[in-house]
Design a protein around this motif. Structure first.
Motif, PDB file in Angstrom:
ATOM      1  N   VAL A  62     -21.345  -8.455   2.531  1.00 39.70           N
ATOM      2  CA  VAL A  62     -22.545  -8.844   3.263  1.00 39.70           C
ATOM      3  C   VAL A  62     -23.372  -7.600   3.539  1.00 39.70           C
ATOM      4  O   VAL A  62     -22.834  -6.575   3.940  1.00 39.70           O
ATOM      5  CB  VAL A  62     -22.166  -9.527   4.601  1.00 39.70           C
ATOM      6  CG1 VAL A  62     -23.405  -9.779   5.441  1.00 39.70           C
ATOM      7  CG2 VAL A  62     -21.430 -10.814   4.350  1.00 39.70           C
ATOM      8  N   SER A  63     -24.662  -7.694   3.311  1.00 42.08           N
ATOM      9  CA  SER A  63     -25.596  -6.630   3.651  1.00 42.08           C
ATOM     10  C   SER A  63     -26.821  -7.293   4.254  1.00 42.08           C
ATOM     11  O   SER A  63     -27.458  -8.131   3.606  1.00 42.08           O
ATOM     12  CB  SER A  63     -25.978  -5.833   2.404  1.00 42.08           C
ATOM     13  OG  SER A  63     -26.904  -4.834   2.744  1.00 42.08           O
ATOM     14  N   GLU A  64     -27.132  -6.940   5.510  1.00 41.11           N
ATOM     15  CA  GLU A  64     -28.212  -7.620   6.211  1.00 41.11           C
ATOM     16  C   GLU A  64     -29.062  -6.656   7.030  1.00 41.11           C
ATOM     17  O   GLU A  64     -28.570  -5.640   7.510  1.00 41.11           O
ATOM     18  CB  GLU A  64     -27.641  -8.655   7.191  1.00 41.11           C
ATOM     19  CG  GLU A  64     -26.849  -9.756   6.560  1.00 41.11           C
ATOM     20  CD  GLU A  64     -26.241 -10.692   7.586  1.00 41.11           C
ATOM     21  OE1 GLU A  64     -26.303 -11.903   7.362  1.00 41.11           O
ATOM     22  OE2 GLU A  64     -25.719 -10.213   8.618  1.00 41.11           O
ATOM     23  N   ASP A  65     -30.328  -7.034   7.202  1.00 43.85           N
ATOM     24  CA  ASP A  65     -31.165  -6.355   8.182  1.00 43.85           C
ATOM     25  C   ASP A  65     -31.186  -7.232   9.432  1.00 43.85           C
ATOM     26  O   ASP A  65     -30.506  -8.262   9.493  1.00 43.85           O
ATOM     27  CB  ASP A  65     -32.567  -6.079   7.633  1.00 43.85           C
ATOM     28  CG  ASP A  65     -33.367  -7.333   7.319  1.00 43.85           C
ATOM     29  OD1 ASP A  65     -33.025  -8.437   7.809  1.00 43.85           O
ATOM     30  OD2 ASP A  65     -34.355  -7.226   6.580  1.00 43.85           O
ATOM     31  N   SER A  66     -31.955  -6.843  10.431  1.00 43.09           N
ATOM     32  CA  SER A  66     -31.933  -7.568  11.707  1.00 43.09           C
ATOM     33  C   SER A  66     -32.423  -9.012  11.573  1.00 43.09           C
ATOM     34  O   SER A  66     -31.871  -9.914  12.203  1.00 43.09           O
ATOM     35  CB  SER A  66     -32.736  -6.813  12.763  1.00 43.09           C
ATOM     36  OG  SER A  66     -34.063  -6.601  12.331  1.00 43.09           O
ATOM     37  N   LEU A  67     -33.436  -9.254  10.755  1.00 45.54           N
ATOM     38  CA  LEU A  67     -33.920 -10.626  10.592  1.00 45.54           C
ATOM     39  C   LEU A  67     -32.910 -11.494   9.853  1.00 45.54           C
ATOM     40  O   LEU A  67     -32.775 -12.688  10.148  1.00 45.54           O
ATOM     41  CB  LEU A  67     -35.274 -10.646   9.879  1.00 45.54           C
ATOM     42  CG  LEU A  67     -36.452 -10.122  10.699  1.00 45.54           C
ATOM     43  CD1 LEU A  67     -37.730 -10.138   9.872  1.00 45.54           C
ATOM     44  CD2 LEU A  67     -36.629 -10.911  11.979  1.00 45.54           C
ATOM     45  N   ASP A  68     -32.166 -10.914   8.907  1.00 41.42           N
ATOM     46  CA  ASP A  68     -31.110 -11.668   8.222  1.00 41.42           C
ATOM     47  C   ASP A  68     -30.045 -12.126   9.220  1.00 41.42           C
ATOM     48  O   ASP A  68     -29.565 -13.258   9.152  1.00 41.42           O
ATOM     49  CB  ASP A  68     -30.436 -10.817   7.138  1.00 41.42           C
ATOM     50  CG  ASP A  68     -31.358 -10.494   5.974  1.00 41.42           C
ATOM     51  OD1 ASP A  68     -32.220 -11.329   5.640  1.00 41.42           O
ATOM     52  OD2 ASP A  68     -31.202  -9.399   5.398  1.00 41.42           O
ATOM     53  N   VAL A  69     -29.668 -11.251  10.145  1.00 41.58           N
ATOM     54  CA  VAL A  69     -28.663 -11.601  11.160  1.00 41.58           C
ATOM     55  C   VAL A  69     -29.181 -12.737  12.034  1.00 41.58           C
ATOM     56  O   VAL A  69     -28.475 -13.715  12.291  1.00 41.58           O
ATOM     57  CB  VAL A  69     -28.288 -10.372  12.031  1.00 41.58           C
ATOM     58  CG1 VAL A  69     -27.378 -10.788  13.182  1.00 41.58           C
ATOM     59  CG2 VAL A  69     -27.635  -9.286  11.191  1.00 41.58           C
TER      60      VAL A  69
END
Length: 133
Positions: A62-69
């Motif tokens: 998993v690789s996410e930025d704040s909006l993905d979270v």
């Protein structure tokens, strides 16, 4: 006709990880190791960068930025996540572009891909510190 892209204002990844998982991230250069909030572990398999405003787990892929979270945890779309982040964390909305149809997401992969472990990470898998018994 192509519209010019404008930058998206996102809340800091450190604030989002603190809000959802009670993970304290120190502002520093490079990547910091953290325990993955999506699975139980004793040794950190995830890392976070306050410079790149992203986190990733090498086990979950998993690789996410704040909006993905926010989208994953709240079960909402991109535009709703922007609005939710603006209400929760503040900031300017002037540079937020309209949603672009046909652009794939970058967050959690749904299903397995060649060369990766099978399995899925589901929204709301567990909150940090959840009891698995």
């Amino acid at each position: 006709m192509n519209r010019p892209r404008r930058s998206v204002v996102k809340p800091p990844i450190s604030e989002v990880l603190k809000h959802y998982y009670s993970i304290d991230v120190k502002q520093r250069a490079g990547w910091s190791k953290i325990l993955c909030p999506l699975h139980v572990e004793e040794n950190p398999s995830a890392s976070v960068s306050t410079e790149k405003q992203r986190w990733n787990c090498f086990v979950c892929q998993v690789s996410e930025d704040s909006l993905d979270v926010i989208m994953r945890e709240e079960g909402i779309g991109f535009r709703e996540a922007q609005d939710w982040a603006h209400e929760r964390f503040g900031g300017s909305r002037q540079d937020v572009p309209p949603a672009v149809q046909g652009e794939p997401g970058r967050g959690v992969h749904q299903g397995s891909r060649p060369g990766r472990r099978g399995g899925q990470v589901r929204p709301g898998v567990r909150r940090f510190g959840a009891d698995w018994t």
